[in-house]
Design an enzyme around this catalytic site. Sequence first.
Site, mmCIF file in Angstrom:
data_model
loop_
_atom_site.group_PDB
_atom_site.id
_atom_site.type_symbol
_atom_site.label_atom_id
_atom_site.label_comp_id
_atom_site.label_asym_id
_atom_site.label_seq_id
_atom_site.Cartn_x
_atom_site.Cartn_y
_atom_site.Cartn_z
ATOM 1 N N GLU A 101 -10.406 -72.556 76.786
ATOM 2 C CA GLU A 101 -10.162 -72.799 75.408
ATOM 3 C C GLU A 101 -8.930 -72.275 74.800
ATOM 4 O O GLU A 101 -8.464 -72.680 73.721
ATOM 5 C CB GLU A 101 -11.453 -72.484 74.545
ATOM 6 C CG GLU A 101 -12.521 -73.103 74.843
ATOM 7 C CD GLU A 101 -13.677 -72.636 74.078
ATOM 8 O OE1 GLU A 101 -13.769 -73.183 72.517
ATOM 9 O OE2 GLU A 101 -14.184 -71.790 74.184
ATOM 10 N N TYR A 120 -8.851 -70.005 66.048
ATOM 11 C CA TYR A 120 -9.728 -70.590 66.990
ATOM 12 C C TYR A 120 -10.512 -69.478 67.479
ATOM 13 O O TYR A 120 -10.010 -68.255 67.591
ATOM 14 C CB TYR A 120 -8.986 -71.115 68.256
ATOM 15 C CG TYR A 120 -9.774 -71.915 69.056
ATOM 16 C CD1 TYR A 120 -9.668 -73.318 68.789
ATOM 17 C CD2 TYR A 120 -10.608 -71.692 70.170
ATOM 18 C CE1 TYR A 120 -10.248 -74.148 69.614
ATOM 19 C CE2 TYR A 120 -11.385 -72.561 70.858
ATOM 20 C CZ TYR A 120 -11.241 -73.733 70.709
ATOM 21 O OH TYR A 120 -11.944 -74.497 71.300
ATOM 22 N N LYS A 156 -18.991 -74.464 57.740
ATOM 23 C CA LYS A 156 -18.439 -74.580 58.954
ATOM 24 C C LYS A 156 -18.185 -76.161 59.162
ATOM 25 O O LYS A 156 -19.150 -76.893 59.086
ATOM 26 C CB LYS A 156 -18.945 -73.946 60.089
ATOM 27 C CG LYS A 156 -17.878 -73.873 61.303
ATOM 28 C CD LYS A 156 -18.695 -74.365 62.485
ATOM 29 C CE LYS A 156 -17.670 -74.901 63.372
ATOM 30 N NZ LYS A 156 -16.322 -74.257 63.927
HETATM 31 P P1 ATP Z 1 -14.691 -73.349 60.496
HETATM 32 O O1 ATP Z 1 -15.048 -72.944 62.072
HETATM 33 O O2 ATP Z 1 -15.283 -72.603 59.412
HETATM 34 O O3 ATP Z 1 -14.635 -74.912 60.471
HETATM 35 P P2 ATP Z 1 -11.907 -73.591 60.986
HETATM 36 O O4 ATP Z 1 -11.831 -74.870 60.754
HETATM 37 O O5 ATP Z 1 -10.566 -72.655 60.903
HETATM 38 O O6 ATP Z 1 -13.106 -72.967 60.609
HETATM 39 P P3 ATP Z 1 -12.544 -74.440 63.589
HETATM 40 O O7 ATP Z 1 -13.122 -75.736 63.122
HETATM 41 O O8 ATP Z 1 -13.537 -73.733 64.664
HETATM 42 O O9 ATP Z 1 -12.012 -73.596 62.535
HETATM 43 O O10 ATP Z 1 -11.325 -74.960 64.416
HETATM 44 C C1 ATP Z 1 -10.746 -74.049 65.477
HETATM 45 C C2 ATP Z 1 -9.407 -73.870 64.716
HETATM 46 O O11 ATP Z 1 -8.614 -75.066 65.182
HETATM 47 C C3 ATP Z 1 -8.941 -73.595 63.580
HETATM 48 O O12 ATP Z 1 -9.226 -72.354 63.136
HETATM 49 C C4 ATP Z 1 -7.539 -74.089 63.229
HETATM 50 O O13 ATP Z 1 -6.582 -73.074 63.706
HETATM 51 C C5 ATP Z 1 -7.429 -75.107 64.090
HETATM 52 N N1 ATP Z 1 -7.656 -76.372 63.789
HETATM 53 C C6 ATP Z 1 -8.941 -77.212 63.349
HETATM 54 N N2 ATP Z 1 -8.904 -78.312 63.029
HETATM 55 C C7 ATP Z 1 -7.630 -78.447 62.436
HETATM 56 C C8 ATP Z 1 -6.914 -79.524 61.757
HETATM 57 N N3 ATP Z 1 -7.412 -80.501 61.259
HETATM 58 N N4 ATP Z 1 -5.546 -79.187 61.756
HETATM 59 C C9 ATP Z 1 -4.824 -78.086 62.072
HETATM 60 N N5 ATP Z 1 -5.374 -77.272 62.770
HETATM 61 C C10 ATP Z 1 -6.789 -77.414 62.779
HETATM 62 MG MG MG Z 2 -14.000 -71.944 63.506
HETATM 63 MG MG MG Z 3 -13.163 -76.148 61.088
#
Ligand code: ATP
Ligand code: MG
Ligand code: MG
Length: 510
Positions: A379, A345, A440
Site C-alpha cells: 500500500e 495514508y 472518515k
Molecule cells: P479519513 O481516513 O478520515 O477519510 P483521509 O481522507 O485523509 O482521512 P483516507 O480516506 O484514508 O484518509 O485516504 C488516504 C490518503 O489518500 C489521504 O490521507 C490522502 O493523502 C489521500 N487521498 C484520499 N483521497 C484523496 C483525494 N480525493 N484527493 C487527494 N488525495 C486523497
Molecule cells: Mg485515512
Molecule cells: Mg478519506
Amino acid sequence: MTEPALPAAFGFLASARPGGGRVPDAVFATRGSHTRVDTALPDQSLIATLVHAPGIAPDAAQARDTDTAVLLAGEFYNRAALHSVLPPGSEPDGDAQLLLQLLHRYGLHAFRLINGRFAAMVSTGRRVLLATDHAGSVPLYTRVAPGEVSASTEAKTLAAQRDPRGFPLADARRVPGLTGVYQAPAGSVTEIDLDSGTATIHRTWTPQLGRRIMPEDEATAAVRAALDQAVAARVAPGDTPLVVLSGGIDSSGVAACAHRAAGSLDTVSMGTDTSDEFAQARAVVDHLGTRHREITIPSADLLAQLPYAVWASESVDPDIIEYLLPLVALYRALDGSGRRILTGYGADIPLAGMHREDRLPNLDTAVVYDMATFDGLNEMSPVLSALSGHWSTHPYWDRDVLDLLVSLEAGLKRRHGRDKWVLRAALADALPEETITRPKLGVHEGSGTTSSFSRLLIEHGVAEPAVKEVKRLVVRELFDLTVGGGRHPSEVSTAEVVRSAAERFARGAA
Ligand code: ATP
Ligand code: MG
Ligand code: MG
Ligand code: MG
C-alpha cells in the site's frame, strides 16, 4: 546536515556474485534515469542499476569501503540521532555512507536503529544482506541461488530475468506466479550466505502488542508532537512540499503540520465525474492558505488506469487496488518534474478508523489483525508516485508515530462517540472545526472507485454476488500480464481483462 529534496535513488536492480557479471537492462515502473554500479570487493562483486531522479547523481545511494558495499533506495528520517552514535569526526555524506558506518559499529543490528523509508542491499565478505524498513514500505524482492543473489525493488525486473532459478526462502512470501522470487519481509534483514544460498531472516521491528493508558491531554500532546516531528523530517529545507489532500482528518492533519514546517504548501485533490471531496478539501485550503489544485478524472479514465495501479503496486489484493487506483491516477496527472509528496495514508490502520461503533473489543481486534497482515500488500510503495517521477512519503507510518498510535489503548482511539478521537483532539487547534469533526470517508468511497468498478463488472454481465470474486480475478490477471508477463500497462485494456475474467468466472461457476 542538509536534507535533499528527493532521495538519491528511488529503486534498484542488483546482483551479487563471487565473480563478476552484468546486470541486464531493467524495465522499472519507476520513472527516472538509470545509473550502473559495478563494485568489485575482495570476495564478491555487486553490480546494479540504480533508478533515480534525472539530473541528480545517485552518489548518496551507494557507499563502499575495503570489504563492504551498500546500495540504498529511499531515505532516513532520524539522521541526527543516527549521527549521534557514530564516533566524533565521522562525517558521512548521504544515507548510504551513514548506513555503512552504522554497519561497522553495530553489524546488521544497525537496521534496528533506523527510522526510514528504504530498501537496502549490502555485500560484505561472502554474505549479502537485504533489508527493509519497519513497514516494508519500499518493497524488496529477491531470487537466491548458490553463488548468486539478485534483488530488486520491483518484482517485474526479476521476472524478466530467468537466472538464477531461485532457491526456496523460508519465512519469506512467494510472489504469485513468479517462480523463485520472494518478497523480503517488512522490518527485517535477510542474511544470505552467497556460497550456499541459505538465508536467515532477522526481524528488526514488530508491531507492539502492549497498550498504554494515558490521560487525554498527555495522549493528544504526544500524538501532535510525534506527527509534527515526522512531517518536519519529511520536508526538505527550501522545498515546498505537496500534500495529496482529501479534506479528511488524516491528510488535513499532515497538511497543517507540513504548512507549519515548510512555511508554504501546495495541495492537490482528485475527484471523478461521479463524486469528489472538493468542498471539504477547500475548507482546509482556505484555513491554511495553501496553493491548491483540483483534478477531475472521469470514472471511465480512472478504470482504464487499473493496469497502471497493479503494475506500480505489484499487489494482487483487489481492495488495496481500489484504494490505490485514485492515487495512481492523481500522481499520473501531476505533470512537471519530481515533487516530494506527503500523504495521510495509513492512519486508519493503527487507529482503526474504519471501526464505526462504540464498543472497544472489536476495535483492538481490528488493529491487531491489520498490523499483522499489512506486509506484502504494498500500500505504501513509492512506485505508485514514482511512475510519474514523484517521491511520496507517509508520516503516519513513520516508525515513531506508528509505534505510538498502535500502542494507545482503544478508548483513546474511539472516544466521545468519535473515530480517531486522539488524532482529532491533537489537531483541534490547527484545522477548522468542520474538518476535525468530519467522519472518515475512504478514498475508494470519496472518489466512487469501488462503485464504478462494480458497475463496470455488472455491465459485463457479472451478477451482484460475484462482483468481489471477479474483481479478484481481474486484478490477478492484470498482475500476471504487467508484472509476470512484462507487458506495459499502456498495452493492457481493462475492458478486455474484465471481459476475460467475467467469462472465466462464468465457465467456472457453471
Ligand atoms: P479519513 O481516513 O478520515 O477519510 P483521509 O481522507 O485523509 O482521512 P483516507 O480516506 O484514508 O484518509 O485516504 C488516504 C490518503 O489518500 C489521504 O490521507 C490522502 O493523502 C489521500 N487521498 C484520499 N483521497 C484523496 C483525494 N480525493 N484527493 C487527494 N488525495 C486523497
Ligand atoms: Mg485515512
Ligand atoms: Mg478519506
Ligand atoms: Mg526537515
